[in-house]
Scaffold this motif. Structure first.
Motif, mmCIF file in Angstrom:
data_model
loop_
_atom_site.group_PDB
_atom_site.id
_atom_site.type_symbol
_atom_site.label_atom_id
_atom_site.label_comp_id
_atom_site.label_asym_id
_atom_site.label_seq_id
_atom_site.Cartn_x
_atom_site.Cartn_y
_atom_site.Cartn_z
ATOM 1 N N LYS A 277 0.808 -1.218 0.000
ATOM 2 C CA LYS A 277 0.000 0.000 0.000
ATOM 3 C C LYS A 277 0.840 1.266 0.000
ATOM 4 N N GLU A 278 2.046 1.181 0.537
ATOM 5 C CA GLU A 278 2.929 2.336 0.614
ATOM 6 C C GLU A 278 4.364 1.892 0.367
ATOM 7 N N THR A 279 5.184 2.866 0.003
ATOM 8 C CA THR A 279 6.629 2.598 -0.040
ATOM 9 C C THR A 279 7.130 2.402 1.389
ATOM 10 N N VAL A 280 7.960 1.393 1.572
ATOM 11 C CA VAL A 280 8.424 1.041 2.912
ATOM 12 C C VAL A 280 9.927 1.241 3.017
ATOM 13 N N ASN A 281 10.353 1.939 4.054
ATOM 14 C CA ASN A 281 11.770 2.070 4.383
ATOM 15 C C ASN A 281 12.042 1.282 5.657
ATOM 16 N N ILE A 282 13.100 0.472 5.620
ATOM 17 C CA ILE A 282 13.419 -0.381 6.760
ATOM 18 C C ILE A 282 14.755 0.039 7.358
ATOM 19 N N ARG A 283 14.773 0.153 8.687
ATOM 20 C CA ARG A 283 16.009 0.439 9.412
ATOM 21 C C ARG A 283 16.325 -0.746 10.313
ATOM 22 N N TRP A 284 17.555 -1.239 10.206
ATOM 23 C CA TRP A 284 18.000 -2.389 10.987
ATOM 24 C C TRP A 284 18.786 -1.917 12.204
ATOM 25 N N HIS A 285 18.448 -2.468 13.366
ATOM 26 C CA HIS A 285 19.100 -2.075 14.608
ATOM 27 C C HIS A 285 19.707 -3.296 15.301
ATOM 28 N N PRO A 286 20.970 -3.205 15.724
ATOM 29 C CA PRO A 286 21.596 -4.335 16.405
ATOM 30 C C PRO A 286 21.062 -4.507 17.821
ATOM 31 N N PHE A 287 20.883 -5.762 18.209
ATOM 32 C CA PHE A 287 20.513 -6.104 19.578
ATOM 33 C C PHE A 287 21.366 -7.313 19.951
ATOM 34 N N ASN B 219 13.645 -5.750 25.417
ATOM 35 C CA ASN B 219 14.435 -6.742 26.153
ATOM 36 C C ASN B 219 14.481 -8.103 25.469
ATOM 37 N N SER B 220 13.906 -8.197 24.284
ATOM 38 C CA SER B 220 13.983 -9.437 23.521
ATOM 39 C C SER B 220 13.784 -9.110 22.043
ATOM 40 N N VAL B 221 14.263 -9.999 21.207
ATOM 41 C CA VAL B 221 14.122 -9.811 19.765
ATOM 42 C C VAL B 221 13.613 -11.114 19.133
ATOM 43 N N PRO B 222 12.968 -10.978 17.956
ATOM 44 C CA PRO B 222 12.826 -9.756 17.160
ATOM 45 C C PRO B 222 11.790 -8.800 17.733
ATOM 46 N N PHE B 223 11.969 -7.532 17.389
ATOM 47 C CA PHE B 223 11.064 -6.481 17.837
ATOM 48 C C PHE B 223 10.921 -5.495 16.683
ATOM 49 N N PHE B 224 9.687 -5.168 16.338
ATOM 50 C CA PHE B 224 9.410 -4.334 15.171
ATOM 51 C C PHE B 224 8.590 -3.115 15.604
ATOM 52 N N ILE B 225 8.953 -1.950 15.096
ATOM 53 C CA ILE B 225 8.177 -0.735 15.333
ATOM 54 C C ILE B 225 7.810 -0.141 13.979
ATOM 55 N N ILE B 226 6.523 0.016 13.746
ATOM 56 C CA ILE B 226 6.028 0.498 12.458
ATOM 57 C C ILE B 226 5.566 1.947 12.605
ATOM 58 N N ASN B 227 6.180 2.820 11.830
ATOM 59 C CA ASN B 227 5.843 4.255 11.848
ATOM 60 C C ASN B 227 5.921 4.867 13.246
ATOM 61 N N ASN B 228 6.863 4.363 14.048
ATOM 62 C CA ASN B 228 7.074 4.884 15.407
ATOM 63 C C ASN B 228 5.863 4.742 16.314
ATOM 64 N N LYS B 229 4.868 3.937 15.892
ATOM 65 C CA LYS B 229 3.623 3.858 16.648
ATOM 66 C C LYS B 229 3.228 2.426 16.998
ATOM 67 N N VAL B 230 3.232 1.540 16.035
ATOM 68 C CA VAL B 230 2.713 0.182 16.224
ATOM 69 C C VAL B 230 3.876 -0.791 16.439
ATOM 70 N N GLN B 231 3.780 -1.580 17.498
ATOM 71 C CA GLN B 231 4.853 -2.514 17.835
ATOM 72 C C GLN B 231 4.409 -3.955 17.596
ATOM 73 N N VAL B 232 5.362 -4.748 17.132
ATOM 74 C CA VAL B 232 5.159 -6.193 17.032
ATOM 75 C C VAL B 232 6.320 -6.858 17.759
ATOM 76 N N LYS B 233 6.001 -7.620 18.795
ATOM 77 C CA LYS B 233 7.018 -8.315 19.564
ATOM 78 C C LYS B 233 7.032 -9.782 19.147
ATOM 79 N N GLY B 234 8.218 -10.306 18.884
ATOM 80 C CA GLY B 234 8.325 -11.697 18.482
ATOM 81 C C GLY B 234 8.219 -11.868 16.981
ATOM 82 N N SER B 235 8.270 -13.129 16.551
ATOM 83 C CA SER B 235 8.320 -13.417 15.112
ATOM 84 C C SER B 235 6.967 -13.321 14.429
ATOM 85 N N GLY B 236 5.883 -13.289 15.209
ATOM 86 C CA GLY B 236 4.549 -13.058 14.658
ATOM 87 C C GLY B 236 4.138 -14.049 13.593
#
Length: 212
Positions: A30-40, A176-193
């Motif tokens: 639906k939109e162009t997506v930019n992904i930022r990878w962060h080390p944990f 405190n655990s990964v994977p952890f995803f934050i979408i548009n600085n608002k919606v979080q997904v914890k775990g592999s989903g």
């Protein structure tokens, strides 16, 4: 759409979560997506030379060899169901992941996602030591990165410090655990989903943005 992904390169659930997210994105579109990878860094105390993988995992999990094998089998089964190969029989070393995160950090944005996947493949399918500079340079070479410059970057301790600092900052933010995803600085997904969960999260992020 901005997606921040917090992960470690020796985390099988991170590879599964990545697959679920990217499968969801291929359906969503639906939109162009930019992904930022962060080390944990799950364990920065592991030396560059590594530890024996199974002994390390037994001690880390506090379980006996049979229970560890059952854990591996179940993780492999879930990975295979998602289209991800995890060959724990190939892995001989528990490794320090800072250098692999360095490679991701210096990879150009247009190949960063592919480099992440190549690192996962090197560890989980080929059983390679992803703290070894030669292994990482070979991955970079595959994507036409400058071999000499990359070797220098992977030896630069300033990068080590920045990777460690970012990992520490993530924990200070409450991750405190990964994977952890934050979408548009608002919606979080914890775990592999799952693919469905990520599609729901992506749609929710769009709705949240629309109401701001």
């Amino acid at each position: 759409m901005l997606i921040d992904i917090f992960h470690d390169t020796v985390c099988p659930w991170c590879r599964i979560g990545k697959k679920h997210l990217f499968d969801a994105l291929s359906q969503w579109q639906k939109e162009t997506v930019n992904i930022r990878w962060h080390p944990f860094l799950l364990d920065d105390n592991v030396p560059v030379s590594g530890y024996d993988f199974r002994s390390f995992m037994q001690e880390r999990k506090g379980i006996q060899p049979e229970a560890l094998q059952n854990l591996f089998n179940e993780t492999q089964r879930i990975g295979a169901a998602s289209g991800v190969k995890l060959d724990f029989d190939k892995i001989t070393l528990a490794v320090n992941t800072k250098r692999s995160h360095q490679l991701i950090a210096v990879a150009p944005d247009n190949i960063k996602n592919q480099v992440v996947e190549a690192i996962y493949k090197a560890y989980f399918e080929d059983g390679l030591n992803i703290s070894d500079i030669d292994v990482l340079v070979e991955i970079g070479k595959t994507y036409h990165m400058d071999v000499r410059e990359l070797g220098n970057q992977l030896n630069n301790h300033n990068f080590f410090d920045s990777i460690l600092a970012e990992s520490t900052f993530s924990r200070l933010k409450g991750i405190n655990s990964v994977p952890f995803f934050i979408i548009n600085n608002k919606v979080q997904v914890k775990g592999s989903g799952s693919v469905e969960l990520f599609i729901q999260a992506l749609n929710r992020a769009v709705l949240v943005e629309a109401t701001i």
